[in-house]
Design an enzyme around this catalytic site. Structure first.
Site, PDB file in Angstrom:
ATOM      1  N   ASP A 189      12.183   3.912  -2.406  1.00 58.93           N
ATOM      2  CA  ASP A 189      12.085   4.371  -1.179  1.00 58.93           C
ATOM      3  C   ASP A 189      12.407   3.924   0.140  1.00 58.93           C
ATOM      4  O   ASP A 189      12.415   2.357   0.191  1.00 58.93           O
ATOM      5  CB  ASP A 189      10.761   5.770  -0.978  1.00 58.93           C
ATOM      6  CG  ASP A 189      11.522   6.838  -0.544  1.00 58.93           C
ATOM      7  OD1 ASP A 189      12.631   6.786  -0.214  1.00 58.93           O
ATOM      8  OD2 ASP A 189      10.571   7.347   0.573  1.00 58.93           O
TER       9      ASP A 189
ATOM     10  N   GLY B 144       9.142  14.453   7.584  1.00 60.60           N
ATOM     11  CA  GLY B 144       7.658  15.280   7.591  1.00 60.60           C
ATOM     12  C   GLY B 144       7.865  16.662   8.610  1.00 60.60           C
ATOM     13  O   GLY B 144       8.560  17.763   7.387  1.00 60.60           O
TER      14      GLY B 144
ATOM     15  N   GLY C 212      13.194  14.989   2.761  1.00 54.85           N
ATOM     16  CA  GLY C 212      12.721  15.972   3.984  1.00 54.85           C
ATOM     17  C   GLY C 212      12.197  17.004   2.713  1.00 54.85           C
ATOM     18  O   GLY C 212      12.438  18.564   3.587  1.00 54.85           O
TER      19      GLY C 212
ATOM     20  N   ASN D  20      12.476  14.510  -2.324  1.00 59.66           N
ATOM     21  CA  ASN D  20      11.530  14.186  -2.153  1.00 59.66           C
ATOM     22  C   ASN D  20      10.310  14.243  -1.488  1.00 59.66           C
ATOM     23  O   ASN D  20      11.214  15.670  -0.587  1.00 59.66           O
ATOM     24  CB  ASN D  20      11.423  12.596  -1.283  1.00 59.66           C
ATOM     25  CG  ASN D  20      12.622  11.546  -1.585  1.00 59.66           C
ATOM     26  OD1 ASN D  20      13.275  12.147  -2.615  1.00 59.66           O
ATOM     27  ND2 ASN D  20      12.531  10.963  -0.965  1.00 59.66           N
ATOM     28  N   ILE D  21       8.998  14.863  -2.079  1.00 61.37           N
ATOM     29  CA  ILE D  21       7.827  15.031  -1.599  1.00 61.37           C
ATOM     30  C   ILE D  21       7.029  13.553  -1.520  1.00 61.37           C
ATOM     31  O   ILE D  21       6.967  13.239  -1.619  1.00 61.37           O
ATOM     32  CB  ILE D  21       7.723  15.793  -1.703  1.00 61.37           C
ATOM     33  CG1 ILE D  21       8.290  17.192  -3.117  1.00 61.37           C
ATOM     34  CG2 ILE D  21       6.105  16.303  -1.818  1.00 61.37           C
ATOM     35  CD1 ILE D  21       8.658  18.037  -1.618  1.00 61.37           C
TER      36      ILE D  21
ATOM     37  N   GLU E 167      21.869   5.325   1.465  1.00 61.23           N
ATOM     38  CA  GLU E 167      21.905   6.687   2.245  1.00 61.23           C
ATOM     39  C   GLU E 167      23.502   6.399   3.068  1.00 61.23           C
ATOM     40  O   GLU E 167      23.251   5.284   3.844  1.00 61.23           O
ATOM     41  CB  GLU E 167      20.821   6.173   2.951  1.00 61.23           C
ATOM     42  CG  GLU E 167      20.532   7.934   3.733  1.00 61.23           C
ATOM     43  CD  GLU E 167      19.062   7.843   4.728  1.00 61.23           C
ATOM     44  OE1 GLU E 167      19.264   8.063   5.367  1.00 61.23           O
ATOM     45  OE2 GLU E 167      18.030   7.838   3.941  1.00 61.23           O
TER      46      GLU E 167
END
Length: 295
Positions: free
Chosen positions: A82, A181, A209, A230-231, A134
């Site tokens: 990541d 976050g 996020g 994504n976690i 990204e």
């Protein structure tokens, strides 16, 4: 089974209207819990690693955890790097056995981002692994990288098309209103932007996020082409809080394995919830069958 490449997996997810849960592992226990949760649900799963986690444990240890957890598993497991800015680390991961790598050069101007991402494309091709990149600035804190709300930049769909056309990505990370976050207020996710980007790029979108988003938000994003969610922050809290909770409720119990088991079960329950929420249940075998047909 051997670790799988992320590209065909996310293509299957996008084509079939589900998303693969991607969790940022902390240690061997969380890795084992991710794979166990996926097995119980007959679902694929992505075990992600942050740069600082690799720096703490080492490439050798992490890849051994994931391979050990996956080798006897009947479900597809991806080992993904990541948010990484270091080309040396990216190549070291690809060489060590990661099956997907991510370059995050999103803070750079478009052309510089693209140029650096092309260098990572060469690394991905060299080792035969998947690639994520990204475009746009996602607000919040991720692996000690901080993007203030006023500095976040939503991804332009036309730029996204140029970017994806040049890179042949497994996953495209972009800024659509989510944040790394916990959210301080109600997140404003731009679903029209998600849809526009996916229509133009036809590249599986990675929704960063994910912690704190509502079930409705997940469903809308996945329906519009988000194929990887994504976690990370949620796992960090469950990891610590479950450990503390067990000791608080059992202050005289100093048997480490019971504390670790309580932590394992809490993390596994969280993984199962997200996998099912994203539509991954019972998607493992159809995906593997499609791989065999394509071979």
């Amino acid at each position: 089974m051997p670790l799988v490449n992320m590209k065909p997996l996310l293509r299957d997810a996008m084509d079939n209207g589900y998303a693969v849960a991607a969790f940022n592992l902390v240690d061997y226990g969380t890795t084992k819990a991710m794979v166990a949760a996926a097995e119980e649900l007959n679902a694929p799963v992505i075990c992600q690693t942050s740069a600082k986690t690799i720096q703490y444990w080492s490439h050798k240890e992490i890849v051994s955890w994931v391979r050990t957890a996956a080798e006897d598993s009947p479900v597809p497991v991806v080992l993904h790097l990541d948010h990484c800015k270091d080309l040396a680390m990216i190549e070291a991961c690809a060489q060590a056995g990661w099956t997907s790598i991510m370059i995050d050069a999103s803070e750079l101007p478009f052309e510089e981002n693209l140029e650096l991402s092309k260098r990572v494309r060469d690394i991905a091709d060299k080792y035969g692994v998947g690639m994520e990149a990204e475009l746009g600035q996602i607000m919040g804190v991720e692996d000690d990288m901080v993007v203030a709300e006023e500095d976040s930049v939503l991804t332009d769909p036309e730029d996204a098309k140029r970017f994806c056309d040049a890179l042949d990505l497994s996953a495209f990370a972009c800024a659509v209103g989510t944040a790394h976050g916990f959210y301080k207020g109600e997140p404003v996710v731009d679903f029209d932007r998600i849809e526009a980007i996916n229509k133009l790029t036809r590249t599986p979108m990675a929704l960063h996020g994910g912690t704190g988003l509502s079930d409705e938000t997940f469903a809308k994003a996945i329906a519009r082409g988000s194929a990887k969610v994504n976690i990370s922050t949620n796992l960090k809290h469950v990891f610590v809080e479950s450990f503390v909770k067990y000791h608080t409720e059992n202050p005289k119990d100093f048997e480490p394995l019971r504390v670790i088991d309580a932590q394992y079960k809490a993390c596994k329950q969280m993984f199962s919830g997200f996998i099912e929420k994203f539509g991954g249940k019972d998607r493992a075998q159809p995906f593997l069958a499609s791989l065999k047909q394509a071979a």
